[in-house]
Motif scaffolding. Sequence first.
Motif, mmCIF file in Angstrom:
data_model
loop_
_atom_site.group_PDB
_atom_site.id
_atom_site.type_symbol
_atom_site.label_atom_id
_atom_site.label_comp_id
_atom_site.label_asym_id
_atom_site.label_seq_id
_atom_site.Cartn_x
_atom_site.Cartn_y
_atom_site.Cartn_z
ATOM 1 N N ALA A 34 0.863 -1.251 -0.270
ATOM 2 C CA ALA A 34 -0.040 0.393 -0.221
ATOM 3 C C ALA A 34 1.170 1.535 -0.059
ATOM 4 C CB ALA A 34 -1.249 -0.126 1.166
ATOM 5 N N LYS A 35 1.928 1.490 0.627
ATOM 6 C CA LYS A 35 3.219 2.490 0.411
ATOM 7 C C LYS A 35 3.483 2.634 -0.631
ATOM 8 C CE LYS A 35 6.914 3.964 2.909
ATOM 9 N NZ LYS A 35 7.844 3.696 4.232
ATOM 10 N N LYS A 36 4.179 1.488 -1.082
ATOM 11 C CA LYS A 36 4.953 1.817 -2.396
ATOM 12 C C LYS A 36 3.710 2.131 -3.213
ATOM 13 C CE LYS A 36 8.635 0.101 -1.137
ATOM 14 N NZ LYS A 36 10.083 0.848 -1.976
ATOM 15 N N ILE A 37 2.394 1.587 -3.839
ATOM 16 C CA ILE A 37 1.871 2.287 -4.319
ATOM 17 C C ILE A 37 1.313 3.866 -4.469
ATOM 18 C CG2 ILE A 37 -0.304 1.889 -5.571
ATOM 19 C CD1 ILE A 37 -1.069 -0.958 -4.973
ATOM 20 N N GLN A 38 1.150 4.078 -2.726
ATOM 21 C CA GLN A 38 0.816 5.699 -3.137
ATOM 22 C C GLN A 38 1.713 6.357 -2.675
ATOM 23 O OE1 GLN A 38 -0.830 5.928 1.571
ATOM 24 N NE2 GLN A 38 -2.126 4.026 1.296
ATOM 25 N N GLU A 39 2.426 5.152 -2.925
ATOM 26 C CA GLU A 39 4.023 7.032 -3.266
ATOM 27 C C GLU A 39 4.256 7.094 -4.428
ATOM 28 O OE1 GLU A 39 6.892 5.496 0.333
ATOM 29 O OE2 GLU A 39 7.362 4.631 -1.530
ATOM 30 N N GLU A 40 4.123 5.821 -5.671
ATOM 31 C CA GLU A 40 4.203 6.131 -7.447
ATOM 32 C C GLU A 40 3.013 6.616 -7.777
ATOM 33 O OE1 GLU A 40 4.666 2.892 -10.458
ATOM 34 O OE2 GLU A 40 5.607 3.463 -9.101
ATOM 35 N N GLY A 47 -9.347 8.649 -9.479
ATOM 36 C CA GLY A 47 -9.361 8.785 -8.181
ATOM 37 C C GLY A 47 -9.334 8.462 -7.453
ATOM 38 N N VAL A 48 -9.033 7.231 -7.171
ATOM 39 C CA VAL A 48 -9.011 6.303 -5.677
ATOM 40 C C VAL A 48 -8.289 6.113 -5.439
ATOM 41 C CG1 VAL A 48 -11.187 5.145 -7.479
ATOM 42 C CG2 VAL A 48 -8.486 3.773 -7.690
ATOM 43 N N LEU A 49 -7.795 5.462 -4.124
ATOM 44 C CA LEU A 49 -6.852 5.808 -2.975
ATOM 45 C C LEU A 49 -6.709 3.576 -2.780
ATOM 46 C CD1 LEU A 49 -4.016 6.253 -1.750
ATOM 47 C CD2 LEU A 49 -5.137 7.073 -0.039
ATOM 48 N N LEU A 50 -5.757 2.600 -3.288
ATOM 49 C CA LEU A 50 -5.166 1.628 -2.836
ATOM 50 C C LEU A 50 -4.955 1.853 -1.359
ATOM 51 C CD1 LEU A 50 -4.527 0.209 -5.712
ATOM 52 C CD2 LEU A 50 -6.510 -0.291 -4.621
ATOM 53 N N SER A 51 -5.445 1.928 -0.288
ATOM 54 C CA SER A 51 -4.993 1.384 1.205
ATOM 55 C C SER A 51 -5.234 0.343 1.195
ATOM 56 C CB SER A 51 -5.860 2.003 1.830
ATOM 57 O OG SER A 51 -7.521 1.649 1.510
ATOM 58 N N TYR A 80 -10.592 0.573 -9.031
ATOM 59 C CA TYR A 80 -9.723 0.781 -8.415
ATOM 60 C C TYR A 80 -8.299 -1.025 -8.741
ATOM 61 C CZ TYR A 80 -11.721 2.165 -4.224
ATOM 62 O OH TYR A 80 -12.133 3.718 -3.475
ATOM 63 N N ILE A 81 -9.413 -2.061 -9.631
ATOM 64 C CA ILE A 81 -8.169 -2.678 -10.681
ATOM 65 C C ILE A 81 -7.041 -2.110 -11.564
ATOM 66 C CG2 ILE A 81 -8.425 -4.317 -11.984
ATOM 67 C CD1 ILE A 81 -9.254 -5.210 -9.200
ATOM 68 N N ASP A 82 -8.033 -1.008 -12.605
ATOM 69 C CA ASP A 82 -6.973 -0.746 -12.934
ATOM 70 C C ASP A 82 -6.203 0.241 -12.735
ATOM 71 O OD1 ASP A 82 -8.760 -0.884 -15.430
ATOM 72 O OD2 ASP A 82 -9.490 0.862 -15.465
ATOM 73 N N THR A 83 -6.041 0.955 -11.460
ATOM 74 C CA THR A 83 -4.759 1.502 -10.709
ATOM 75 C C THR A 83 -4.017 0.875 -9.996
ATOM 76 O OG1 THR A 83 -6.748 3.669 -9.572
ATOM 77 C CG2 THR A 83 -4.705 3.052 -8.301
#
Length: 286
Positions: A34-40, A47-51, A80-83
């Motif tokens: 989750a952290k790596k995704i939110q950093e990138e 418009g979504v956030l993968l927590s 979410y899947i596309d993100t």
Amino acid sequence: MALFPVNEIHTLLFTAASKAGVEQFDKRGFEILAKKIQEEIPRSEYGVLLSYRYLRESIYDSLMDSIQKGEDEIGFNPDYIDTLCQFAGYKSFNTFHEHFEKWQKELEALISEPARIAILFSPEEQKDAEEIRNIAELNKLECTMQVLQNKGEEVETLPHEVLFAIIVLGESLQLRSTLERTSKWVENISSPVFFFLSNPLIKDRLPPDWNSRPFLKPRDRHLFFSMIQMHTKKLLGKSFKAKEGGVSMHIQAQNIGTIFVGHNHIHTRFSAVEDIPLGKEGTSDH
């Protein structure tokens, strides 16, 4: 809500974890992912956030439930899947699906043993070769690294019993001599041989008969090795779709004999049938 193939979402999760350097699907692993995704991708174009909670509960837990039930498809919000696909290196799930199908066809005949690969490279391509080794080892594959020197006698010591081989080709001026040194070894092994290309233009400089071999491009590295790991760990089973009289029948074959009566057209595809940690054995926090 849209329906996605269970086996492809399973593979997508492995691919994203591989890119993030996650070795195990446990609490810590999902926190890192989750952290790596939110950093990138702080906030995707969707418009979504993968927590952590969404990755673990909404994707992973739902996926495991579908696998246990033997379901072929699973529903998710496509944004979410596309993100998740964007983080894995693909524009959307449609793009991911295209690359998944390409490698599925290439890996259909791959045996499961041994879980060892050979990576061949000239000194100029050492960095790319080491990056490939790191991804392979993260996905639980033993690597035999061999740098190709001037005379090439070292190729004779390479094992013939490997799951597959990767030859790393870059901008080296020694490209032709590299091919000459490896050609004899390649011809003597029954395992598949893949080429890694840092520059797609290099393909035009290869001998015609080598151009028919599969090429692994940088974007597909994590997907490729995630699919290899799932294959060697037997996370990929078969589902059969038979047609008779215009009616489609879906039959799951899991450790049983399946008998088809009459004239049927059979197509195969992979379907995940069990879960396994992405790394060292131990107790997972599920």
